[in-house]
Each structure stands twice: as structure tokens, then as C-alpha cells.
Design a protein around this motif. Structure first.
Motif, short mmCIF file in Angstrom:
data_model
loop_
_atom_site.label_atom_id
_atom_site.label_comp_id
_atom_site.label_asym_id
_atom_site.label_seq_id
_atom_site.Cartn_x
_atom_site.Cartn_y
_atom_site.Cartn_z
N TRP A 123 -9.07 -2.12 5.59
CA TRP A 123 -7.90 -3.19 5.55
C TRP A 123 -6.82 -2.96 5.25
O TRP A 123 -6.70 -3.01 3.98
CB TRP A 123 -9.09 -4.52 4.51
CG TRP A 123 -10.08 -4.91 5.38
CD1 TRP A 123 -11.30 -4.41 5.89
CD2 TRP A 123 -9.89 -6.27 5.47
NE1 TRP A 123 -12.03 -5.89 5.90
CE2 TRP A 123 -11.42 -7.18 5.74
CE3 TRP A 123 -9.19 -6.93 4.67
CZ2 TRP A 123 -11.63 -7.92 6.22
CZ3 TRP A 123 -9.69 -8.72 5.22
CH2 TRP A 123 -10.74 -9.33 5.87
N ALA A 140 0.21 3.14 5.38
CA ALA A 140 0.22 1.82 4.14
C ALA A 140 1.94 2.41 4.29
O ALA A 140 2.55 3.23 3.90
CB ALA A 140 -0.33 1.11 3.56
N LYS A 142 0.58 -7.48 -0.12
CA LYS A 142 -0.32 -7.11 0.92
C LYS A 142 0.39 -6.87 1.84
O LYS A 142 -0.14 -6.58 2.94
CB LYS A 142 -1.84 -7.69 1.02
CG LYS A 142 -2.18 -7.38 -0.05
CD LYS A 142 -3.92 -7.53 -0.51
CE LYS A 142 -4.50 -7.58 -1.13
NZ LYS A 142 -3.97 -6.96 -3.01
N GLY A 143 2.25 -7.28 2.15
CA GLY A 143 2.41 -7.63 3.04
C GLY A 143 3.24 -6.81 3.59
O GLY A 143 3.57 -5.14 2.65
N LEU A 153 3.46 -12.81 3.93
CA LEU A 153 2.76 -12.23 3.11
C LEU A 153 3.67 -11.31 2.46
O LEU A 153 4.65 -10.54 3.44
CB LEU A 153 1.62 -10.82 3.97
CG LEU A 153 0.28 -12.22 4.27
CD1 LEU A 153 -0.04 -10.90 5.17
CD2 LEU A 153 -0.42 -12.05 2.94
N TRP A 213 -2.70 -2.75 3.92
CA TRP A 213 -2.37 -3.94 3.58
C TRP A 213 -0.83 -3.18 3.25
O TRP A 213 -0.45 -1.73 2.96
CB TRP A 213 -2.37 -4.38 2.53
CG TRP A 213 -3.02 -4.33 0.66
CD1 TRP A 213 -1.82 -3.50 0.30
CD2 TRP A 213 -4.14 -3.41 0.47
NE1 TRP A 213 -2.91 -3.03 -1.20
CE2 TRP A 213 -3.86 -2.72 -0.75
CE3 TRP A 213 -4.93 -4.19 0.69
CZ2 TRP A 213 -5.24 -3.29 -1.72
CZ3 TRP A 213 -6.10 -3.76 0.07
CH2 TRP A 213 -6.42 -2.80 -1.14
N GLN A 214 0.21 -4.00 3.35
CA GLN A 214 1.29 -3.42 3.77
C GLN A 214 2.04 -2.56 4.81
O GLN A 214 2.51 -0.93 4.68
CB GLN A 214 1.65 -2.58 2.28
CG GLN A 214 1.97 -3.53 0.78
CD GLN A 214 2.43 -3.07 0.18
OE1 GLN A 214 2.14 -1.88 -0.53
NE2 GLN A 214 3.24 -3.82 -1.11
N TRP A 225 -1.16 -7.04 6.99
CA TRP A 225 -2.37 -6.39 6.36
C TRP A 225 -3.03 -6.82 7.71
O TRP A 225 -3.40 -7.91 8.22
CB TRP A 225 -2.61 -7.57 5.18
CG TRP A 225 -3.65 -7.16 4.31
CD1 TRP A 225 -4.28 -6.02 4.58
CD2 TRP A 225 -4.07 -8.28 3.40
NE1 TRP A 225 -5.75 -6.55 4.06
CE2 TRP A 225 -5.32 -7.22 2.91
CE3 TRP A 225 -4.40 -9.25 2.96
CZ2 TRP A 225 -6.22 -7.90 2.39
CZ3 TRP A 225 -4.80 -9.78 1.93
CH2 TRP A 225 -6.70 -9.47 1.91
N THR A 251 -12.52 -11.75 1.59
CA THR A 251 -11.49 -11.33 1.72
C THR A 251 -12.23 -9.89 0.41
O THR A 251 -13.37 -10.71 -0.84
CB THR A 251 -10.42 -10.69 1.77
OG1 THR A 251 -9.97 -10.95 0.37
CG2 THR A 251 -9.92 -11.12 2.82
#
Length: 151
Positions: free
Chosen positions: A141, A83, A117-118, A112, A143-144, A121, A51
Motif C-alpha cells: 500500500w 514513493a 498519503k497523496g 489526496l 502512499w505518496q 495511494w 485500511t
């Protein structure tokens, strides 16, 4: 569609993903709410990839985005992925149909968290598909991840 027999179960744990918009199956007014166990029940897959935010190859495990869309009876061409920090991006549903895009729940065996990033993600298998290494794909991409809106 919409029959009670088709209803999604109610989440027993903390809701970590909400799906709304053009969907047929819900467990709350106008939306489908998922806890971790419900997502895991859709079947876990692994993607090993590099990544732009980590060093070297990482092993991600989670549920395929298309499995979540199938579970809610989604019918749309775009998904707005939102997010926790209110970042949002439109992702073509075709991405989820063409590639094994993960809603990753773990990285290298660790859950995560919001700090890394959880809890979810969106991870593309970019090492397996050269088209996914395009910088414009990096915007997808998320995340969160907290919500998907099908449109």
C-alpha cells in the motif's frame, strides 16, 4: 509498438506519476509521465474498504493500476512502486491483474494531498478479497506514490 501514433499525450499539468522500465509507450525519453487529468482519462473506479491506517470503511476513487500498465504497454512481471519519501517495494504485476487495485486519487470525495498519503495511494480492495488482508500485503500500500518501474 513505438509508432508515433501510439505515443502518449504530453501532460499539461503537474506530473504526479512517472512509469518507466519495460514499457512500449512513452511521452518522454524512456518514460511515461502522467498528470492528474491523464490518469482520470483512463477511467475512474471506486473501492470501498478498510485500511490499517484509517478508521472504518473509506471510499477511494482512482484509476485501476492495470489500466495504467495497459496505457504504457507494460510487459513485465514486477512493478517497483516508489514513493516521494524514497520508500520502494516490488509488487507482482499479477496483483494488478487479479484484483482491482487502485491508484487512488481521492478518499471520501477529497483529493489526496502529500499530507494525507497523496497525491496517489495504492489501495487494495482488502475487504472484498480475504487473501488481501494478509499483513505482508500491507507493505504494497504505497502512499505518496511518484513512480512505477516495470521489470
Amino acid at each position: 509498438t513505438g509508432r508515433a501514433a501510439d505515443a502518449l499525450p504530453q501532460p499539461a499539468g503537474k506530473v504526479i506519476l512517472t512509469v518507466s522500465g519495460a514499457i512500449d509507450r512513452t511521452n518522454a525519453p524512456g518514460k511515461a509521465r502522467f498528470d492528474l487529468a491523464m490518469l482520470q482519462a483512463l477511467g475512474l473506479q471506486q473501492v470501498t474498504t478498510t485500511t490499517n491506517w484509517t478508521d472504518g470503511k473509506q471510499v477511494f476513487e482512482g484509476v485501476l493500476a492495470r489500466k495504467v500498465l495497459e496505457a504504457v504497454g507494460a510487459h513485465g512481471t514486477t512493478v517497483a512502486a516508489a514513493a516521494i519519501d524514497d520508500y520502494s517495494v516490488d509488487i507482482p504485476v499479477a496483483d494488478f491483474e487479479s484484483y482491482p487495485v487502485l491508484l487512488a486519487l481521492t478518499m471520501n470525495g477529497s483529493a489526496l494531498t502529500a499530507k494525507d498519503k497523496g497525491p496517489i495511494w495504492i489501495v487494495y480492495p482488502r475487504d472484498d478479497y480475504p487473501a488481501l488482508a494478509d499483513p505482508k500485503m500491507d507493505l504494497r500500500w504505497v502512499w505518496q506514490l511518484k513512480a512505477l518501474v516495470v521489470k
